[in-house]
Design an enzyme around this catalytic site. Sequence first.
Site, PDB file in Angstrom:
ATOM      1  N   VAL A 106       7.826   8.799   3.658  1.00  0.00           N
ATOM      2  CA  VAL A 106       7.745   7.449   3.997  1.00  0.00           C
ATOM      3  C   VAL A 106       9.198   7.038   4.840  1.00  0.00           C
ATOM      4  O   VAL A 106       9.297   6.330   5.536  1.00  0.00           O
ATOM      5  CB  VAL A 106       7.522   6.575   2.854  1.00  0.00           C
ATOM      6  CG1 VAL A 106       7.724   4.981   3.021  1.00  0.00           C
ATOM      7  CG2 VAL A 106       5.990   6.679   2.520  1.00  0.00           C
TER       8      VAL A 106
ATOM      9  N   LYS B  40     -21.646   3.016   1.835  1.00  0.00           N
ATOM     10  CA  LYS B  40     -20.992   4.118   2.483  1.00  0.00           C
ATOM     11  C   LYS B  40     -21.387   4.546   3.801  1.00  0.00           C
ATOM     12  O   LYS B  40     -20.667   4.733   4.656  1.00  0.00           O
ATOM     13  CB  LYS B  40     -20.828   5.259   1.693  1.00  0.00           C
ATOM     14  CG  LYS B  40     -20.103   5.142   0.350  1.00  0.00           C
ATOM     15  CD  LYS B  40     -20.503   6.168  -0.872  1.00  0.00           C
ATOM     16  CE  LYS B  40     -19.460   6.152  -1.978  1.00  0.00           C
ATOM     17  NZ  LYS B  40     -19.793   7.017  -2.977  1.00  0.00           N
TER      18      LYS B  40
END
Length: 430
Positions: free
Chosen positions: A35, A207
């Site tokens: 990050v 899904k």
Amino acid sequence: MGERSIGIGLLGCGIVGSGAARHLLREAETVARAVGKPVEIRRVAVRNLAKKRDVDLDQSLYTHDVSEVVAAGDVDLVVECIGGIEPARSAILQAIAAGKPVVTANKELLSTLGAEILRAADDKGVDVYFEAAVAGGIPLMRPLKESLAGETIKRVTGIVNGTTNFILTRMTEGGMSFSEALAEAERLGYAEEDPTADVEGFDAAAKAAIIASVAFRSRVVAGDVYREGISHVTHRDIEFAQRLGYTVKLLAIAEEIDGAVAVRVHPAMLPNAHPLASVRDSFNAVFVEGETVGDLMFYGRGAGSDPTGSAVVGDIVAAARHLVHGGRGLGCTCYFDKRVLPIDEMEAQYYLLLSVQDLPGVLAQVATTFGDHDVSIRSVWQEGYGDQAQLVMVTHRGKEANLQATVDALGSLEVVSKVVSVLRVEGEEE
Ligand SMILES: NC(=O)c1ccc[n+]([C@@H]2O[C@H](COP(=O)([O-])OP(=O)(O)OC[C@H]3O[C@@H](n4cnc5c(N)ncnc54)[C@H](OP(=O)(O)O)[C@@H]3O)[C@@H](O)[C@H]2O)c1
């Protein structure tokens, strides 16, 4: 945003939330490197403050108040692992309105109100990632959306529900009936107390709607998906499937046909040589057919605390990187408005099991009925004699509406005492 670290507001600390939190703590160093700043859980919203959690977080982080977590000044990124529609929907919209990126595992919300969430995110220019919502720990959403951003996808065929795959594996390999296999799944913790969402295909349909929306870049909601579960599949169907060289699986199939999107969830016979036929137990797998890239297969754990937590952390890294370095991931990719094909217009091959009278001329009457409705028979054999006579049939590829008309007509023939089973056969004839 804090100067030194990215603050996470975690909504829900159950199976997925605790898995994500443990993973974030364990991989803190790797996540910080990826990050560009440390990532820290600052607040956690749960329903029951007294419950013991499967993660080592300070008790002072927990609260009942979802909205307070989202609004907190030291929360930069919201991770929604509550599930269901409310309060998840309001919390996500609140986060987006505040310019905070969202990571969610919520298939129910995305498969019904995904358009509202993603539109709000696009308007505000914030990230919404949802890798864990489909096929748990298997990277699928970002590969479909980002890695295959320029690819024309023709079809996606998935085993996306571990409970039903476990049950069908036990029926196939252990010779069990549906109810015996379901009881074993319950005993091992693979099935919920109320197994309806899994065994009747609702979970897979949610899904499938998300997969279809991402793969074909056009919105499909759960209600658009044709759905059949596995509770009517018998051990006898599985036995005949094996004799024919097939394996029975609950499949979620999304394909583009002449500019329309066709999405369905149902049990189907797959040739044993198909890559999905060897996906056993509670594993999931998704087979993607792209025009240029060819065939791809994604395989792994579709549920569970650790696999799903891993997917959530991957999304946290992607969203947190944008907070640190700027930029934004792909927003809503439903650029088109394609028609959703009704099941009647779809095509498949079919397996049928008929109880018939054991008399001369029966096969001719049955064959004529198929022919009258434009369904062509590929193979047929008789099982048993007298009262026990049955015909096992496999058709060539034909229209669903024609097959349904054939089944209705067979039911009214005097020589057919019952249409015992009808299952689709996939992965063979194009
Ligand atoms: N389980 C899986 O393997 C899996 C896989 C993929 C995706 N998902 C999705 O991930 C989401 C979460 O599923 P899960 O299995 O982790 O569910 P879960 O174990 O039931 O956890 C839900 C969490 O949300 C909290 N919660 C519920 N209502 C709340 C409210 N009104 N306010 C604050 N907190 C609340 C619960 O608090 P308490 O703990 O205090 O009750 C619990 O911590 C769902 O959308 C699910 O479809 C799950």
